[in-house]
Design a protein around this motif. Structure first.
Motif, PDB file in Angstrom:
ATOM      1  N   THR A   1       0.810  -1.216   0.000  1.00  0.00           N
ATOM      2  CA  THR A   1       0.000   0.000   0.000  1.00  0.00           C
ATOM      3  C   THR A   1       0.850   1.275   0.000  1.00  0.00           C
ATOM      4  OG1 THR A   1      -0.111  -0.012   2.430  1.00  0.00           O
ATOM      5  CG2 THR A   1      -1.868  -1.165   1.220  1.00  0.00           C
ATOM      6  N   ARG A   2       2.157   1.140   0.206  1.00  0.00           N
ATOM      7  CA  ARG A   2       3.020   2.327   0.291  1.00  0.00           C
ATOM      8  C   ARG A   2       3.242   2.918  -1.105  1.00  0.00           C
ATOM      9  NH1 ARG A   2       7.041   0.265   3.059  1.00  0.00           N
ATOM     10  NH2 ARG A   2       8.256  -0.323   1.215  1.00  0.00           N
ATOM     11  N   VAL A   3       2.989   4.245  -1.230  1.00  0.00           N
ATOM     12  CA  VAL A   3       3.173   4.922  -2.520  1.00  0.00           C
ATOM     13  C   VAL A   3       4.238   6.010  -2.457  1.00  0.00           C
ATOM     14  CG1 VAL A   3       0.853   4.418  -3.359  1.00  0.00           C
ATOM     15  CG2 VAL A   3       1.247   6.492  -2.008  1.00  0.00           C
ATOM     16  N   ALA A   4       4.692   6.364  -1.257  1.00  0.00           N
ATOM     17  CA  ALA A   4       5.765   7.367  -1.126  1.00  0.00           C
ATOM     18  C   ALA A   4       6.367   7.252   0.256  1.00  0.00           C
ATOM     19  CB  ALA A   4       5.238   8.774  -1.356  1.00  0.00           C
ATOM     20  N   THR A   5       7.630   7.630   0.361  1.00  0.00           N
ATOM     21  CA  THR A   5       8.326   7.543   1.641  1.00  0.00           C
ATOM     22  C   THR A   5       9.444   8.577   1.689  1.00  0.00           C
ATOM     23  OG1 THR A   5       9.400   6.030   3.197  1.00  0.00           O
ATOM     24  CG2 THR A   5       9.985   5.817   0.863  1.00  0.00           C
ATOM     25  N   GLY A   6      10.063   8.716   2.863  1.00  0.00           N
ATOM     26  CA  GLY A   6      11.212   9.614   3.013  1.00  0.00           C
ATOM     27  C   GLY A   6      10.873  11.073   2.758  1.00  0.00           C
ATOM     28  N   ASP A   7      11.799  11.778   2.115  1.00  0.00           N
ATOM     29  CA  ASP A   7      11.597  13.209   1.834  1.00  0.00           C
ATOM     30  C   ASP A   7      10.357  13.447   0.984  1.00  0.00           C
ATOM     31  OD1 ASP A   7      13.872  13.768   3.259  1.00  0.00           O
ATOM     32  OD2 ASP A   7      15.180  13.912   1.490  1.00  0.00           O
ATOM     33  N   THR A   8      10.112  12.547   0.045  1.00  0.00           N
ATOM     34  CA  THR A   8       8.927  12.691  -0.803  1.00  0.00           C
ATOM     35  C   THR A   8       7.654  12.598   0.016  1.00  0.00           C
ATOM     36  OG1 THR A   8      10.090  11.731  -2.698  1.00  0.00           O
ATOM     37  CG2 THR A   8       7.680  11.751  -2.779  1.00  0.00           C
ATOM     38  N   GLY A   9       7.611  11.639   0.909  1.00  0.00           N
ATOM     39  CA  GLY A   9       6.434  11.489   1.759  1.00  0.00           C
ATOM     40  C   GLY A   9       6.214  12.692   2.659  1.00  0.00           C
ATOM     41  N   ARG A  10       7.294  13.214   3.246  1.00  0.00           N
ATOM     42  CA  ARG A  10       7.155  14.391   4.113  1.00  0.00           C
ATOM     43  C   ARG A  10       6.642  15.592   3.331  1.00  0.00           C
ATOM     44  NH1 ARG A  10      11.814  12.180   6.428  1.00  0.00           N
ATOM     45  NH2 ARG A  10      13.188  13.364   5.035  1.00  0.00           N
ATOM     46  N   ALA A  11       7.165  15.783   2.122  1.00  0.00           N
ATOM     47  CA  ALA A  11       6.725  16.912   1.299  1.00  0.00           C
ATOM     48  C   ALA A  11       5.253  16.765   0.909  1.00  0.00           C
ATOM     49  CB  ALA A  11       7.595  17.019   0.052  1.00  0.00           C
ATOM     50  N   LEU A  12       4.845  15.548   0.602  1.00  0.00           N
ATOM     51  CA  LEU A  12       3.453  15.321   0.224  1.00  0.00           C
ATOM     52  C   LEU A  12       2.510  15.614   1.381  1.00  0.00           C
ATOM     53  CD1 LEU A  12       3.767  12.041  -1.881  1.00  0.00           C
ATOM     54  CD2 LEU A  12       3.141  14.308  -2.724  1.00  0.00           C
ATOM     55  N   TRP A  13       2.856  15.144   2.579  1.00  0.00           N
ATOM     56  CA  TRP A  13       1.980  15.388   3.724  1.00  0.00           C
ATOM     57  C   TRP A  13       1.958  16.863   4.106  1.00  0.00           C
ATOM     58  CZ3 TRP A  13      -1.726  12.441   4.238  1.00  0.00           C
ATOM     59  CH2 TRP A  13      -1.625  11.048   4.184  1.00  0.00           C
ATOM     60  N   ALA A  14       3.085  17.563   3.912  1.00  0.00           N
ATOM     61  CA  ALA A  14       3.098  19.001   4.188  1.00  0.00           C
ATOM     62  C   ALA A  14       2.149  19.735   3.241  1.00  0.00           C
ATOM     63  CB  ALA A  14       4.514  19.548   4.053  1.00  0.00           C
ATOM     64  N   ALA A  15       2.165  19.350   1.958  1.00  0.00           N
ATOM     65  CA  ALA A  15       1.273  19.979   0.981  1.00  0.00           C
ATOM     66  C   ALA A  15      -0.186  19.631   1.269  1.00  0.00           C
ATOM     67  CB  ALA A  15       1.650  19.531  -0.430  1.00  0.00           C
ATOM     68  N   VAL A  16      -0.438  18.401   1.701  1.00  0.00           N
ATOM     69  CA  VAL A  16      -1.796  17.987   2.055  1.00  0.00           C
ATOM     70  C   VAL A  16      -2.327  18.849   3.204  1.00  0.00           C
ATOM     71  CG1 VAL A  16      -3.118  16.148   3.179  1.00  0.00           C
ATOM     72  CG2 VAL A  16      -1.685  15.625   1.206  1.00  0.00           C
ATOM     73  N   LEU A  17      -1.477  19.112   4.190  1.00  0.00           N
ATOM     74  CA  LEU A  17      -1.901  19.928   5.325  1.00  0.00           C
ATOM     75  C   LEU A  17      -2.336  21.316   4.878  1.00  0.00           C
ATOM     76  CD1 LEU A  17      -2.238  20.453   8.347  1.00  0.00           C
ATOM     77  CD2 LEU A  17       0.195  21.038   8.446  1.00  0.00           C
ATOM     78  N   GLU A  18      -1.535  21.953   4.041  1.00  0.00           N
ATOM     79  CA  GLU A  18      -1.886  23.311   3.606  1.00  0.00           C
ATOM     80  C   GLU A  18      -3.189  23.324   2.823  1.00  0.00           C
ATOM     81  OE1 GLU A  18      -0.141  24.921   5.347  1.00  0.00           O
ATOM     82  OE2 GLU A  18       1.631  23.688   5.514  1.00  0.00           O
ATOM     83  N   ARG A  19      -3.391  22.350   1.956  1.00  0.00           N
ATOM     84  CA  ARG A  19      -4.630  22.325   1.180  1.00  0.00           C
ATOM     85  C   ARG A  19      -5.827  21.961   2.057  1.00  0.00           C
ATOM     86  NH1 ARG A  19      -1.074  20.518  -3.146  1.00  0.00           N
ATOM     87  NH2 ARG A  19      -1.156  22.129  -4.773  1.00  0.00           N
ATOM     88  N   GLY A  20      -5.617  21.080   3.006  1.00  0.00           N
ATOM     89  CA  GLY A  20      -6.708  20.742   3.917  1.00  0.00           C
ATOM     90  C   GLY A  20      -7.141  21.933   4.747  1.00  0.00           C
ATOM     91  N   VAL A  21      -6.172  22.671   5.263  1.00  0.00           N
ATOM     92  CA  VAL A  21      -6.476  23.865   6.058  1.00  0.00           C
ATOM     93  C   VAL A  21      -7.161  24.915   5.194  1.00  0.00           C
ATOM     94  CG1 VAL A  21      -5.495  25.748   7.419  1.00  0.00           C
ATOM     95  CG2 VAL A  21      -4.563  23.440   7.651  1.00  0.00           C
ATOM     96  N   LEU A  22      -6.651  25.118   3.989  1.00  0.00           N
ATOM     97  CA  LEU A  22      -7.234  26.109   3.082  1.00  0.00           C
ATOM     98  C   LEU A  22      -8.669  25.744   2.727  1.00  0.00           C
ATOM     99  CD1 LEU A  22      -6.240  28.693   1.635  1.00  0.00           C
ATOM    100  CD2 LEU A  22      -5.748  27.274  -0.355  1.00  0.00           C
ATOM    101  N   SER A  23      -8.917  24.456   2.542  1.00  0.00           N
ATOM    102  CA  SER A  23     -10.262  23.988   2.231  1.00  0.00           C
ATOM    103  C   SER A  23     -11.234  24.311   3.357  1.00  0.00           C
ATOM    104  CB  SER A  23     -10.243  22.478   1.972  1.00  0.00           C
ATOM    105  OG  SER A  23     -11.543  21.939   1.971  1.00  0.00           O
TER     106      SER A  23
END
Length: 352
Positions: A182-204
């Protein structure tokens, strides 16, 4: 520089508003609230037919490729009509995460195509949210495990329902086991993705809170014009006018904060996180004030099921703590404003 919305953007918002006005009357919302699933497949189908599920999907995957600024308009309408659907989670937050996945993920294009045509519901479980919205009716869940991003089919998770004051907000505690499958991203890529998700979730959520504030103000203004005491509409009394004017002022001050945050996210600016937190705080305060003064204008009956105000008020209370509570966002703003590297003072205001 012109910061106003162009004709296409304004026409887009007007079209969305007209559509939701017809399809999401308060009577329909009450009916959906009382169902077991709390969702209307018919409404989701109509939303997809209008192309709203395809807003953030890239054009090469069947979408419209619109940015975060467009969603700052869209989410206000979702809030204004209290849409009982996690449309923004799937079509905005999840679509943004999946779009950013590497092309090596074989199912990336399939997921995006299904988001565009409205045939999939995706729940997003970010670490900042202890509970996952719409986990029960979702087809796919995007979940975090340390720095990893996992795309987990609904069949592989157990969901323990958790009640919410907003009956259309279906929350659940998700029990699952991470795996390499089920893993689609990890490491620096995963951290960057979750950071972007947070900003869009908050903005929403910020956009929805602003829309809710405007709807509660409109309901209160209408009620104040109709309700009479001592032979006069209560809206003619100065104390009532002041309450409503305070809400209108708070809403107008929150709008540019939301739009500036959306612009920062859309252009990947370094200060996007603090601007998004500022937007959440400003829009949340507008919604809280609209709810409080709305109750005062309506009287105790504003809490009752028969009055429409209670639906929007409860949604505002529920969303205010999602994607980070006030303490979380105040800390981010304080760290930016009061930090050692803060660009404060007259010497930093203008470039020489």
């Amino acid at each position: 520089m012109d910061f106003t919305f162009n004709d296409d953007q304004l026409a887009f918002r007007e079209a969305v508003s007209r559509f939701l006005m017809t399809e999401a009357a308060p009577e329909m919302l009450r009916e959906v609230w009382e169902t077991d699933i709390g969702r209307s497949p018919d409404l989701r189908h109509k939303i997809a037919e209008q192309g709203l599920t395809a807003l953030s999907v890239p054009e090469d995957c069947g979408g419209l490729g619109m940015d975060d600024v467009a969603w700052s308009l869209m989410t206000q309408e979702l809030g204004y009509y209290a849409i009982p659907d996690s449309l923004a989670d799937t079509a905005y937050v999840a679509a943004g995460l999946i779009t950013a996945l590497p092309d090596s993920i074989a199912t990336r294009s399939e997921w995006l195509g299904r988001i565009a045509d409205g045939s999939i519901r995706i729940a997003v479980g970010h670490p900042v949210n202890p509970l996952v919205a719409d986990a029960q009716p979702s087809d796919l869940l995007l979940l975090s495990h340390d720095d990893e991003v996992h795309a987990v089919p609904r069949s592989l998770v157990d969901v323990i329902a958790n009640p919410s004051i907003d009956l259309s907000r279906r929350l659940g505690h998700v029990v699952w086991e991470p795996s390499s499958a089920t893993r689609v991203a990890t490491g620096d890529t995963g951290r960057a993705l979750w950071a972007a998700v947070l900003e869009r979730g908050v903005l929403s959520v910020a956009g929805q809170l602003l829309g809710l504030a405007q709807r509660m103000l409109d309901l209160s203004v209408d009620y104040a014009a109709q309700r009479k005491q001592f032979g006069k509409a209560i809206g003619s009394f100065q104390a009532v006018k002041h309450h409503l004017a305070d809400v209108a002022t708070r809403i107008e001050f929150a709008k540019p904060v939301l739009y500036r945050a959306a612009h920062a996210v859309a252009h990947g600016e370094d200060d996007a996180p603090v601007r998004v937190s500022h937007a959440k705080l400003a829009c949340g305060e507008a919604a809280w004030l609209a709810a409080r003064h709305g109750i005062q204008v309506h009287g105790a009956m504003g809490y009752t099921w028969e009055v429409d105000l209670q639906m929007f008020m409860k949604r505002a209370w529920a969303l205010d703590a999602s994607w980070g509570d006030r303490g979380f966002h105040k800390s981010r703003v304080a760290g930016f404003v009061l930090g050692d590297a803060a660009a404060l003072g007259p010497g930093r205001t203008f470039e020489e």
